[in-house]
Design a protein around this motif. Structure first.
Motif, mmCIF file in Angstrom:
data_model
loop_
_atom_site.group_PDB
_atom_site.id
_atom_site.type_symbol
_atom_site.label_atom_id
_atom_site.label_comp_id
_atom_site.label_asym_id
_atom_site.label_seq_id
_atom_site.Cartn_x
_atom_site.Cartn_y
_atom_site.Cartn_z
ATOM 1 N N TYR A 1 0.845 -1.192 0.000
ATOM 2 C CA TYR A 1 0.000 0.000 0.000
ATOM 3 C C TYR A 1 0.879 1.239 0.000
ATOM 4 O O TYR A 1 2.087 1.165 0.215
ATOM 5 C CB TYR A 1 -0.955 -0.005 1.198
ATOM 6 C CG TYR A 1 -0.245 0.087 2.534
ATOM 7 C CD1 TYR A 1 -0.049 1.321 3.151
ATOM 8 C CD2 TYR A 1 0.244 -1.045 3.174
ATOM 9 C CE1 TYR A 1 0.619 1.413 4.371
ATOM 10 C CE2 TYR A 1 0.906 -0.963 4.382
ATOM 11 C CZ TYR A 1 1.085 0.270 4.974
ATOM 12 O OH TYR A 1 1.748 0.365 6.167
ATOM 13 N N ASP A 2 0.283 2.384 -0.256
ATOM 14 C CA ASP A 2 1.009 3.647 -0.312
ATOM 15 C C ASP A 2 1.248 4.150 1.111
ATOM 16 O O ASP A 2 0.360 4.711 1.738
ATOM 17 C CB ASP A 2 0.223 4.666 -1.133
ATOM 18 C CG ASP A 2 0.979 5.961 -1.368
ATOM 19 O OD1 ASP A 2 2.066 6.144 -0.774
ATOM 20 O OD2 ASP A 2 0.482 6.798 -2.140
ATOM 21 N N GLY A 3 2.454 3.945 1.595
ATOM 22 C CA GLY A 3 2.805 4.346 2.952
ATOM 23 C C GLY A 3 2.919 5.845 3.140
ATOM 24 O O GLY A 3 2.957 6.327 4.268
ATOM 25 N N ASP A 4 2.965 6.608 2.059
ATOM 26 C CA ASP A 4 3.003 8.065 2.163
ATOM 27 C C ASP A 4 1.611 8.653 2.348
ATOM 28 O O ASP A 4 1.459 9.803 2.730
ATOM 29 C CB ASP A 4 3.640 8.688 0.916
ATOM 30 C CG ASP A 4 5.133 8.445 0.848
ATOM 31 O OD1 ASP A 4 5.754 8.159 1.902
ATOM 32 O OD2 ASP A 4 5.684 8.537 -0.254
ATOM 33 N N CYS B 1 -4.508 5.739 3.314
ATOM 34 C CA CYS B 1 -4.165 4.341 3.019
ATOM 35 C C CYS B 1 -3.598 3.646 4.248
ATOM 36 O O CYS B 1 -3.981 2.526 4.578
ATOM 37 C CB CYS B 1 -3.168 4.263 1.863
ATOM 38 S SG CYS B 1 -3.812 4.903 0.310
ATOM 39 N N THR B 2 -2.674 4.326 4.921
ATOM 40 C CA THR B 2 -2.049 3.762 6.115
ATOM 41 C C THR B 2 -3.091 3.489 7.193
ATOM 42 O O THR B 2 -3.098 2.414 7.806
ATOM 43 C CB THR B 2 -0.953 4.711 6.632
ATOM 44 O OG1 THR B 2 0.017 4.890 5.583
ATOM 45 C CG2 THR B 2 -0.277 4.168 7.867
ATOM 46 N N ARG C 1 2.616 -4.076 3.923
ATOM 47 C CA ARG C 1 3.736 -3.162 4.079
ATOM 48 C C ARG C 1 3.665 -2.068 3.024
ATOM 49 O O ARG C 1 3.126 -2.278 1.948
ATOM 50 C CB ARG C 1 5.086 -3.847 4.058
ATOM 51 C CG ARG C 1 5.296 -4.951 3.140
ATOM 52 C CD ARG C 1 6.602 -5.704 3.314
ATOM 53 N NE ARG C 1 7.809 -4.918 3.206
ATOM 54 C CZ ARG C 1 8.954 -5.394 2.792
ATOM 55 N NH1 ARG C 1 9.055 -6.661 2.435
ATOM 56 N NH2 ARG C 1 10.005 -4.642 2.726
ATOM 57 N N PRO C 2 4.226 -0.916 3.364
ATOM 58 C CA PRO C 2 4.257 0.161 2.375
ATOM 59 C C PRO C 2 5.125 -0.243 1.189
ATOM 60 O O PRO C 2 6.201 -0.826 1.375
ATOM 61 C CB PRO C 2 4.894 1.331 3.113
ATOM 62 C CG PRO C 2 4.983 0.935 4.542
ATOM 63 C CD PRO C 2 4.833 -0.537 4.630
ATOM 64 N N TRP C 3 4.665 0.054 -0.005
ATOM 65 C CA TRP C 3 5.456 -0.313 -1.178
ATOM 66 C C TRP C 3 6.787 0.429 -1.194
ATOM 67 O O TRP C 3 7.757 -0.055 -1.757
ATOM 68 C CB TRP C 3 4.676 -0.104 -2.479
ATOM 69 C CG TRP C 3 4.382 1.333 -2.845
ATOM 70 C CD1 TRP C 3 3.222 2.020 -2.600
ATOM 71 C CD2 TRP C 3 5.252 2.244 -3.510
ATOM 72 N NE1 TRP C 3 3.330 3.296 -3.074
ATOM 73 C CE2 TRP C 3 4.569 3.462 -3.639
ATOM 74 C CE3 TRP C 3 6.544 2.155 -4.015
ATOM 75 C CZ2 TRP C 3 5.125 4.586 -4.250
ATOM 76 C CZ3 TRP C 3 7.115 3.270 -4.620
ATOM 77 C CH2 TRP C 3 6.404 4.470 -4.730
ATOM 78 N N GLN C 4 6.850 1.573 -0.525
ATOM 79 C CA GLN C 4 8.088 2.355 -0.485
ATOM 80 C C GLN C 4 9.203 1.630 0.264
ATOM 81 O O GLN C 4 10.367 1.969 0.118
ATOM 82 C CB GLN C 4 7.834 3.723 0.161
ATOM 83 C CG GLN C 4 6.960 4.635 -0.661
ATOM 84 C CD GLN C 4 5.464 4.502 -0.369
ATOM 85 O OE1 GLN C 4 4.998 3.519 0.196
ATOM 86 N NE2 GLN C 4 4.698 5.502 -0.767
ATOM 87 N N SER C 5 8.852 0.609 1.066
ATOM 88 C CA SER C 5 9.859 -0.138 1.826
ATOM 89 C C SER C 5 10.393 -1.350 1.063
ATOM 90 O O SER C 5 11.229 -2.088 1.575
ATOM 91 C CB SER C 5 9.279 -0.591 3.173
ATOM 92 O OG SER C 5 8.302 -1.602 2.974
#
Length: 127
Positions: free
Chosen positions: A11-14, A18-19, A36-40
């Motif tokens: 998901y979009d952690g920014d 969404c979080t 987990r956030p996709w950014q990680s």
């Protein structure tokens, strides 16, 4: 655990909305897979482009095609230990699947207007 070694909901952690939405599902034991956030996730392990991952959640499962949006949420709920997992099965039915997809797209487009949103929730769409 990398995104490619086990099932994971990205998901979009920014995005605050969404979080908070993923946390809400998790608190109610409605996620059948870790999230987990996709950014990680390292870029080479992402199942889709960052631009696509900014617009919808994506469920990756080894040996299976990724699912996005409402289909990903329905699959997570179906696999959850919750007594509400039947709702995930209902969302997979042909008539309800189309409705769930339309509602998901509406919410995703307007997530910056919803409770818990942050400036990062707004997605600029081309013309």
């Amino acid at each position: 655990m990398s995104a490619t070694t086990g099932a994971v909901l990205l998901y979009d952690g920014d995005c605050g909305f969404c979080t908070k939405s993923v946390a809400w599902l998790d608190q109610r034991n409605l996620l059948g897979f870790p999230a987990r956030p996709w950014q990680s996730v390292p870029d080479h392990e992402l199942p889709a482009s960052p631009e696509a991952l900014m617009t919808e959640v994506v469920l990756t499962r080894p040996g299976r095609r990724p699912l996005g949006g409402a289909d990903a949420i329905a699959a997570c709920v179906r696999e959850s230990p919750s007594r509400l997992r039947f709702a995930g099965r209902l969302l997979a039915l042909p008539g309800l699947r189309g409705l769930a997809r339309a509602v998901y797209r509406l919410v995703a487009r307007n997530r910056y207007r919803l409770p818990g949103s942050t400036a990062a929730c707004r997605i600029e769409r081309p013309g």
